[in-house]
Design a protein around this motif. Structure first.
Motif, PDB file in Angstrom:
ATOM      1  N   ARG A  42       1.124   4.989   1.026  1.00  0.00           N
ATOM      2  CA  ARG A  42       0.551   6.112   1.780  1.00  0.00           C
ATOM      3  C   ARG A  42       1.409   7.323   1.476  1.00  0.00           C
ATOM      4  N   HIS A  65      -9.296 -14.182  15.808  1.00  0.00           N
ATOM      5  CA  HIS A  65      -8.356 -13.894  16.891  1.00  0.00           C
ATOM      6  C   HIS A  65      -8.505 -14.907  18.012  1.00  0.00           C
ATOM      7  N   PRO A 121      -1.357 -11.419  14.821  1.00  0.00           N
ATOM      8  CA  PRO A 121      -1.606 -10.163  15.516  1.00  0.00           C
ATOM      9  C   PRO A 121      -2.302  -9.135  14.625  1.00  0.00           C
ATOM     10  N   SER A 122      -2.862  -8.156  15.291  1.00  0.00           N
ATOM     11  CA  SER A 122      -3.543  -7.095  14.560  1.00  0.00           C
ATOM     12  C   SER A 122      -2.565  -6.388  13.628  1.00  0.00           C
ATOM     13  N   GLY A 123      -2.981  -6.186  12.422  1.00  0.00           N
ATOM     14  CA  GLY A 123      -2.126  -5.487  11.464  1.00  0.00           C
ATOM     15  C   GLY A 123      -1.167  -6.407  10.738  1.00  0.00           C
ATOM     16  N   SER A 124      -1.278  -7.710  10.957  1.00  0.00           N
ATOM     17  CA  SER A 124      -0.337  -8.631  10.328  1.00  0.00           C
ATOM     18  C   SER A 124      -0.689  -8.911   8.863  1.00  0.00           C
ATOM     19  N   GLY A 125      -1.877  -8.510   8.443  1.00  0.00           N
ATOM     20  CA  GLY A 125      -2.235  -8.673   7.024  1.00  0.00           C
ATOM     21  C   GLY A 125      -3.271  -9.740   6.756  1.00  0.00           C
ATOM     22  N   LYS A 126      -3.964 -10.195   7.814  1.00  0.00           N
ATOM     23  CA  LYS A 126      -4.956 -11.281   7.644  1.00  0.00           C
ATOM     24  C   LYS A 126      -6.088 -10.853   6.704  1.00  0.00           C
ATOM     25  N   THR A 127      -6.688  -9.684   7.007  1.00  0.00           N
ATOM     26  CA  THR A 127      -7.796  -9.206   6.182  1.00  0.00           C
ATOM     27  C   THR A 127      -7.333  -8.977   4.754  1.00  0.00           C
ATOM     28  N   THR A 128      -6.135  -8.447   4.626  1.00  0.00           N
ATOM     29  CA  THR A 128      -5.603  -8.181   3.292  1.00  0.00           C
ATOM     30  C   THR A 128      -5.493  -9.478   2.487  1.00  0.00           C
ATOM     31  N   GLU A 173     -13.295 -12.701  10.849  1.00  0.00           N
ATOM     32  CA  GLU A 173     -13.700 -12.652  12.248  1.00  0.00           C
ATOM     33  C   GLU A 173     -15.212 -12.785  12.415  1.00  0.00           C
ATOM     34  N   TYR A 200       0.862  -1.184   0.000  1.00  0.00           N
ATOM     35  CA  TYR A 200       0.000   0.000   0.000  1.00  0.00           C
ATOM     36  C   TYR A 200       0.885   1.216   0.000  1.00  0.00           C
ATOM     37  N   ASP A 239     -11.466  -0.471   1.269  1.00  0.00           N
ATOM     38  CA  ASP A 239     -11.430   0.683   2.166  1.00  0.00           C
ATOM     39  C   ASP A 239     -12.768   0.889   2.867  1.00  0.00           C
ATOM     40  N   VAL A 260       2.444  -4.916   3.079  1.00  0.00           N
ATOM     41  CA  VAL A 260       1.550  -5.578   4.021  1.00  0.00           C
ATOM     42  C   VAL A 260       1.675  -7.101   3.921  1.00  0.00           C
ATOM     43  N   ARG A 287     -12.483   2.967   6.153  1.00  0.00           N
ATOM     44  CA  ARG A 287     -11.512   4.017   5.859  1.00  0.00           C
ATOM     45  C   ARG A 287     -12.128   5.099   5.017  1.00  0.00           C
TER      46      ARG A 287
HETATM   47  N1  LIG Z   1      -5.957   0.414   1.932  1.00  0.00           N
HETATM   48  C1  LIG Z   1      -4.899   0.493   2.777  1.00  0.00           C
HETATM   49  N2  LIG Z   1      -4.108   1.563   2.736  1.00  0.00           N
HETATM   50  C2  LIG Z   1      -3.057   1.664   3.566  1.00  0.00           C
HETATM   51  N3  LIG Z   1      -2.744   0.753   4.472  1.00  0.00           N
HETATM   52  C3  LIG Z   1      -3.484  -0.353   4.569  1.00  0.00           C
HETATM   53  C4  LIG Z   1      -4.625  -0.523   3.723  1.00  0.00           C
HETATM   54  N4  LIG Z   1      -5.202  -1.703   4.042  1.00  0.00           N
HETATM   55  C5  LIG Z   1      -4.451  -2.232   5.040  1.00  0.00           C
HETATM   56  N5  LIG Z   1      -3.447  -1.426   5.365  1.00  0.00           N
HETATM   57  C6  LIG Z   1      -2.448  -1.683   6.391  1.00  0.00           C
HETATM   58  O1  LIG Z   1      -1.993  -2.981   6.215  1.00  0.00           O
HETATM   59  C7  LIG Z   1      -1.777  -3.605   7.455  1.00  0.00           C
HETATM   60  C8  LIG Z   1      -2.536  -4.905   7.532  1.00  0.00           C
HETATM   61  O2  LIG Z   1      -3.909  -4.656   7.520  1.00  0.00           O
HETATM   62  P1  LIG Z   1      -4.996  -5.793   7.691  1.00  0.00           P
HETATM   63  O3  LIG Z   1      -6.293  -5.158   7.745  1.00  0.00           O
HETATM   64  O4  LIG Z   1      -4.764  -6.832   6.662  1.00  0.00           O
HETATM   65  O5  LIG Z   1      -4.595  -6.373   9.118  1.00  0.00           O
HETATM   66  P2  LIG Z   1      -5.328  -7.503   9.964  1.00  0.00           P
HETATM   67  O6  LIG Z   1      -4.322  -8.565  10.167  1.00  0.00           O
HETATM   68  O7  LIG Z   1      -6.598  -7.861   9.340  1.00  0.00           O
HETATM   69  O8  LIG Z   1      -5.559  -6.735  11.327  1.00  0.00           O
HETATM   70  P3  LIG Z   1      -6.784  -6.842  12.342  1.00  0.00           P
HETATM   71  O9  LIG Z   1      -6.545  -8.087  13.108  1.00  0.00           O
HETATM   72  O10 LIG Z   1      -6.659  -5.629  13.167  1.00  0.00           O
HETATM   73  O11 LIG Z   1      -8.029  -6.877  11.520  1.00  0.00           O
HETATM   74  C9  LIG Z   1      -2.188  -2.619   8.503  1.00  0.00           C
HETATM   75  O12 LIG Z   1      -1.040  -1.990   9.015  1.00  0.00           O
HETATM   76  C10 LIG Z   1      -3.036  -1.634   7.767  1.00  0.00           C
HETATM   77  O13 LIG Z   1      -2.917  -0.369   8.339  1.00  0.00           O
END
Ligand SMILES: Nc1ncnc2c1ncn2[C@@H]1O[C@H](COP(=O)(O)OP(=O)(O)OP(=O)(O)O)[C@@H](O)[C@H]1O
Ligand SMILES: [Mg+2]
Lengths: 229, 386
Positions: A16, A203, A42-49, A170, A14, B381, A23, B386
């Motif tokens: 910014r 989680h 962990p949160s922010g590890s990229g699971k949702t991505t 989740e 990504y 997003d 990610v 977002r």
């Molecule tokens: N569209 C985007 N633009 C910028 N950064 C992004 C975007 N989408 C995700 N990120 C960043 O990528 C990282 C991983 O995001 P993601 O949502 O995949 O985490 P996650 O593992 O699902 O976390 P959580 O457990 O909190 O849901 C985060 O640091 C997030 O801020």
């Protein structure tokens, strides 16, 4: 059993402003047909991505993803939308039902994109609601249902067009223990009885126990693989 | 079409807000319908086919200045004039000074100039035989419940009779029926000019204005100039114009109705666009995650765009049709309530077409921005808030 999802050397970056955030880094992953996979980390590890890439909601910056033999990493938005409509069901933490529609109409939504007539749509939606045990709530609006019931309606909506793959982000994150168990049991049934391949981000280690195995993500890479019974 | 219930549900997601918005749209179109009816009836005034071949001659200085009756025979001899008649303003009030009735004292051939007005032959003869006779328009007869043979008391604003009283009394001898309900004679009274001239001490051979019919419409300009030439450099110079032009000039003196109506409606619709546009924008912003879900499920960008656009068009059409429908109801009641003074019947099909086109256009204008926003919405997003 064959492989349903093939992920090869996938990265997601990504941007910014001038800053680039990597990610996901060089992910390689195969998900077998009929698998029930839990993704933890962990949160922010990229699971949702990662889940969004598998479900075709987003495209990778680099690498290849194929699902059921179809390369989806290079499809454009329109083609991806069409592909999602017939191949993937989505389940979210906050159910994401349309508040002004009844449970029945919510479940019918994906069928609006098919060639089915109104009567057939109604019938299929009723069957899906029955499968999640909410046949008697068809006429209720989401606000008239508990969280667990709403999530079951969302599951009915995800399976109504009979996709091979279910992606869940989740799904029990907002539910009490009992409702969570109902939902997880339901997912397990869909996996075991109906052969749905499921990828679930969670989680909660207890939730992960319902899956056939669990993968861990950390800072964008898969770190370890632990198989359950 | 199978998306209609989605669009409808989205529209009434916030009932109160949508209904309030709808009310403001209805109000705007109500105003539009009423003003457009006014504009159309002014534009159509004096535009009958017969109107084009009639010339009106009045004093150049002011229409209240009288002209000599001797001009009649001189106008009649002008080449191209088929017939010439004259009239005076009498200005009658019936029973109450508020019941004003257009009353003219006219030459005996007056109605020959107006072929669109018909009078029963027997009644016409009775009128011609009675110097104190009058003819009244059918709308008036109905309104006041008069019968032929009645004595009708009329009060003139200006002219006294022989006894010095402004209260005159006439015998109703016949009914003027208009073939076209726009003919103003169906709402007026005519009396014999001779009677008027002999009775009131102030007239003495004067005429208010002349009306001539030309043989050929295309010749009207030349004839008009020839009529005015008769009185050039006299103390009673005249100004002759077609009935249409005369009516339009008269209206122009009041105000430029078309311009006023257009600018009022411009302001109203401009405000409507800002208000409703803002509401739609807000409505779509609130639904961001719902729209993202639709896209997730597989609804294309195009269909999301279409749904939001359809939503605002539907809102405007709903408001527009209700508004114009109310105008139709009101204007169906108006002629009866006003006793025929206002003849604007139902909303014309032109107003309907214009109204519906306006509703469509405004709906598209208002919906365009939110629809584009919905179309461009990034699913990932939006789902992440977002
Ligand atoms: N569209 C985007 N633009 C910028 N950064 C992004 C975007 N989408 C995700 N990120 C960043 O990528 C990282 C991983 O995001 P993601 O949502 O995949 O985490 P996650 O593992 O699902 O976390 P959580 O457990 O909190 O849901 C985060 O640091 C997030 O801020
Ligand atoms: Mg997440």
């Amino acid at each position: 059993m064959g492989t349903l999802v093939e992920i090869r050397n996938v990265s997601k970056v990504y941007e910014r402003g001038k800053q680039k955030v990597e990610v996901l880094r060089h992910i390689d992953l195969d998900i077998a047909q009929g698998d029930f996979l839990a993704l933890m980390g962990p949160s922010g590890s990229g699971k949702t991505t990662l889940l969004n890439l598998i479900g075709g909601l987003d495209s990778p910056t680099q690498g290849q993803i194929s699902v059921g033999g179809t390369r989806i990493d290079n499809l454009n938005q329109g083609a991806l939308a069409k592909w999602r409509a017939s191949n993937v069901g989505f389940i979210f933490q906050f159910y994401n039902l349309l508040p002004m529609l009844s449970a029945q109409k919510n479940v019918e939504l994906p069928l609006l994109l098919t060639k089915l007539g109104a009567a057939q749509r109604k019938k299929n939606a009723a069957i899906a609601l029955q499968l999640v045990g909410l046949a008697d709530r068809a006429g209720h609006k989401p606000t008239e249902l508990s969280g667990g019931q709403q999530q079951r309606v969302a599951i009915a909506r995800a399976i109504v067009s009979d996709p091979t793959l279910l992606v869940c982000d989740e799904p029990t994150g907002d539910l009490d223990r009992q409702s969570a168990e109902d939902v997880l049991g339901l997912l397990q049934t869909l996996n075991r009885q109906h052969g749905k391949t499921i990828v679930m981000v969670t989680h909660d280690p207890k939730a992960a126990e319902y899956a056939s195995h669990t993968l861990h993500l950390d800072k964008g890479t898969l770190v370890e693989q632990a198989a359950h019974a | 079409m199978k998306y209609l219930h989605l669009i409808w549900a989205a529209l009434f997601r916030r009932k109160t807000r949508t209904i309030l918005t709808l009310v403001s749209i209805v109000a705007a179109f109500l105003l539009f319908g009423l003003l457009d009816a006014v504009r159309v009836s002014f534009a159509e005034a004096g535009q009958s086919a017969n109107g084009a071949e009639r010339l009106q001659t009045g004093a150049k200085l002011s229409f209240i200045q009288p002209l000599p009756q001797s001009l009649m025979t001189r106008i009649a001899t002008i080449d191209g004039v088929k017939e010439v008649a004259h009239a005076n303003w009498f200005g009658g009030a019936y029973q109450d000074p508020h019941n004003q009735i257009f009353t003219f004292a006219v030459s005996d051939n007056y109605l020959d100039i107006y072929p669109e007005v018909s009078v029963d032959a027997g009644e016409m003869k009775a009128y011609n035989d009675d110097l104190n006779g009058i003819l009244a328009g059918e709308v008036l007869i109905k309104k006041y419940g008069w019968k032929i043979g009645d004595k009708i008391p009329l009060q003139s604003q200006i002219f006294p009779n022989k006894e010095g009283s402004k209260n005159w009394s006439f015998n109703l001898r016949g009914v003027m029926k208009a073939k076209d309900d726009k003919a103003f004679q169906s709402q007026m009274i005519i009396l014999h000019w001779k009677n008027f001239d002999e009775t009131t001490p102030y007239n003495r051979g004067n005429v208010g204005w002349y009306i001539s019919r030309v043989k050929d419409v295309n010749d009207a300009d030349r004839v008009a100039k020839a009529i005015d030439a008769l009185s050039a450099n006299s103390d009673h110079e005249t100004k002759t114009q077609t009935e249409q032009a005369a009516t339009r000039n008269w209206i122009k003196q009041l105000a430029n109705i078309g311009l006023i109506v257009t600018s009022i409606m411009g302001a109203v619709f401009f405000t409507l666009i800002l208000l409703t546009g803002n509401t739609m924008m807000q409505a779509v912003r609130e639904r961001t995650s719902e729209l993202a879900v639709l896209k997730t499920i597989g609804f294309s960008n195009g269909s999301v765009l279409g749904m939001v656009l359809a939503e605002s068009v539907l809102l405007l059409l709903l408001g527009g049709v209700i508004g114009l429908g109310l105008v139709a109801v009101i204007s169906a009641g108006l002629p009866a309530m006003s006793g025929g003074m206002i003849t604007t019947a139902a909303v014309s099909w032109k107003s309907w077409v214009l109204g519906v086109v306006l509703a469509l256009a405004i709906g598209i204008v208002i919906g365009a921005l939110p629809a584009l926003r919905a179309m461009r919405l990034n699913i990932v997003d939006a789902l992440a808030g977002r």
